[in-house]
Design an enzyme around this catalytic site. Structure first.
Site, short mmCIF file in Angstrom:
data_model
loop_
_atom_site.label_atom_id
_atom_site.label_comp_id
_atom_site.label_asym_id
_atom_site.label_seq_id
_atom_site.Cartn_x
_atom_site.Cartn_y
_atom_site.Cartn_z
N HIS A 266 0.57 -1.03 -0.02
CA HIS A 266 -0.13 0.30 0.00
C HIS A 266 0.90 1.21 -0.25
CE1 HIS A 266 0.41 -0.58 4.32
NE2 HIS A 266 0.03 0.88 4.43
N ASP A 299 0.22 -8.20 1.27
CA ASP A 299 0.16 -6.37 1.49
C ASP A 299 1.77 -5.96 1.12
OD1 ASP A 299 0.43 -3.57 1.73
OD2 ASP A 299 -0.10 -3.79 3.73
N SER A 382 4.33 2.30 7.57
CA SER A 382 4.62 1.25 6.56
C SER A 382 5.78 0.90 6.30
CB SER A 382 2.74 1.61 5.59
OG SER A 382 1.96 1.29 6.48
#
Length: 540
Positions: A266, A299, A382
């Protein structure tokens, strides 16, 4: 009879007329120690006088008190008694002296017989209201307090300041001392307060110099947070991604010296196929990067920088060795603050987490058997590493649970950390990264069944049909070979309970294709166990 010169009448009797003697005999009788002095040159009465003849006045030696005697205060204010008319008087005895100190009596002096004067004058009785008789010239008056008795002067004597007690005379001096002490205390307090206020406002006297620690060695314990951060920061990078419709910031870490960097899917997703990715190293150097491969189900994504040498790869740990309570360190760029270091512990393991789902077909949903940590993770973290106490990567920070969200979400949102962060185990990340580098795509382990995601009971129920209307159990797949049928409810994987379809997917993806699983399922109220070998499907 007028008072003697210098006598002061008692104010209490200023307006009272002098008393009139009643039937007084020629000679007054002494009372309460009061003696009337004989008149000089007065004829001595004959001893052959009548029965009511007045008694001769006593001699000074018989009635005078001893020297130094003090009159009794109890009789100080009493007036002398007046004899009644017709009462026979006897010779007065010497009045006793009250409260006198024991002293020897003065030797009596025999009075010489009086010589009649050449010009005799009538003998008059002494005036009881007159003051003390004056002494003859050249004769020292006797110390006779009884002879100086004056009833009118008694009140005046009580008001004489000289009669006050000696202790009272010292009161003014004590008051002066107390007042002086109070004045000194007040002045001292005022001066001290003024000096203190001045020092407080101006920081004391002279130049202010604050204490400070001296220089220390820059080295830290290698296992401390500072030591771990010092070794790990050169391997951590910040990614700035921009595309035609979106942009974002994330974190990654170097996998090898060829320029491969691991991050979240993402993070790079906004770049799409024509966007730009800029990598900033801890040294401040920047480089352009391109996507090598990515997978939304895990992910994870791998990018590669070109023309960069001297890279420091991040050492990888083993997530199977992690235990709840182990200390961890998270490094990232929350809100584009590069190189931010936070610390915490492993709060839980094998936490089934799903993230994403913005796409209507759920193709972007990621299923993670995550490590849970309380180390602060915020938007921008992230793709950053979660390190163990030896500075080795044991996870990839991926999602957080925010206070205004009921489920875990990628930290690309705007919510902040509440101590619920989730990281992809490094063992899973390593396998996926290797596949993405080598083939450009990742494989997913599968059972070969379709699950009823609307089932609300305990466990994962096999659907009656798949989404296209075909069979829910893939023909020839691992599930069909193990004997799984539509309607079966799977309740455990390798002995670990599963409570929903999402948990079954997470448990399955934690393995590699070809791994063997043992499933516990219920069918028609009976429990049974089956064993199967996981198949493989291509990722996106």
């Amino acid at each position: 009879m007028p008072p003697p010169p210098g006598a002061v009448p008692d104010p209490a009797f200023a307006d009272a007329p002098p008393p009139v003697p009643q039937g007084q005999h020629p000679g007054p009788t002494p009372a309460h120690g009061t003696v009337t002095a004989p008149v000089p040159h007065a004829p001595v009465p004959s001893a052959t006088a009548g029965p009511h003849a007045p008694a001769p006045p006593p001699s000074a030696s018989s009635v005078s008190p001893p020297r130094g005697a003090v009159p009794d205060p109890a009789f100080a204010d009493a007036p002398p008694p007046v004899p009644r008319a017709g009462e026979e008087q006897h010779p007065a005895a010497a009045a006793p002296a009250y409260n006198t100190a024991p002293r020897a009596a003065a030797p009596a002096t025999t009075a010489a017989p009086a010589t009649p004067p050449s010009d005799p004058s009538p003998v008059t009785a002494p005036d009881p209201w007159a003051g003390p008789a004056a002494s003859a010239p050249g004769v020292e008056p006797a110390a006779d307090p009884w002879g100086r008795y004056d009833p009118w002067a008694a009140a005046v004597q009580h008001h004489d300041p000289a009669d006050r007690a000696p202790g009272r005379r010292r009161r003014p001096a004590a008051k002066v001392l107390v007042g002086g002490a109070l004045l000194i205390a007040l002045v001292s307090g005022g001066i001290g307060g003024a000096v203190g206020a001045h020092l407080e406002r101006n920081g004391g006297v002279g130049t202010v110099e604050l204490p400070q620690a001296g220089p220390e060695a820059a080295e830290r314990d290698p296992d401390s947070v500072a030591g771990i951060a010092a070794r790990a920061l050169p391997s951590v990078v910040t990614l700035h991604v921009s595309g035609s419709e979106a942009a974002g910031t994330g974190t990654g870490f170097v996998l090898d010296d060829r320029g491969h960097i691991l991050t979240n899917n993402h993070v790079v997703e906004p770049a799409g196929s024509g966007g730009e990715i800029t990598v900033t190293f801890n040294s401040g150097d920047t480089a352009e990067a391109e996507v090598v491969g990515r997978d939304s189900g895990y992910d994870l994504a791998v990018v590669k920088v070109k023309g960069v040498t001297g890279l420091t790869p991040m050492p990888l740990g083993n997530s199977e060795n992690v235990r709840v309570g182990d200390p961890v360190v998270a490094i990232g760029a929350p809100f584009d603050l590069a190189g931010t270091v936070t610390s915490g512990i492993i709060s839980a393991k094998e936490r089934p987490i799903t993230a994403g789902g913005e796409e209507g077909d759920a193709s972007d949903v990621s299923y993670v058997d995550a490590l849970q940590t309380d180390a602060p993770i915020n938007p921008g973290n992230s793709g950053g590493p979660l390190l163990d106490a030896r500075g080795r990567a044991i996870g990839i920070n991926s999602a957080i649970r925010s206070a205004d969200s009921g489920s875990a979400e990628s930290d690309g949102g705007r919510a902040g950390s509440i101590g619920l962060g989730f990281a992809i185990p490094i063992n899973q990340g390593k396998r996926v990264a290797e596949e993405l580098i080598n083939t450009g795509r990742a494989t997913h382990p599968v059972i070969g069944i379709t699950l009823d995601m609307n089932y609300t009971g305990d466990g994962a129920r096999v659907s009656a049909k798949d989404s296209d209307g075909g069979p829910a159990v893939t023909t020839g797949g691992p599930g069909a070979k193990a004997g799984i049928k539509p309607g079966d409810v799977i309740t455990a994987v390798d002995g670990q309970r599963v409570h929903s379809g999402e948990e079954l997917i997470v448990k399955t993806r934690a393995h590699r294709p070809g791994d063997r699983l043992e499933l516990t399922l219920e069918r028609d109220g009976k429990e049974t166990k089956v064993s199967l070998v996981l198949g493989s499907s291509g990722g996106d």
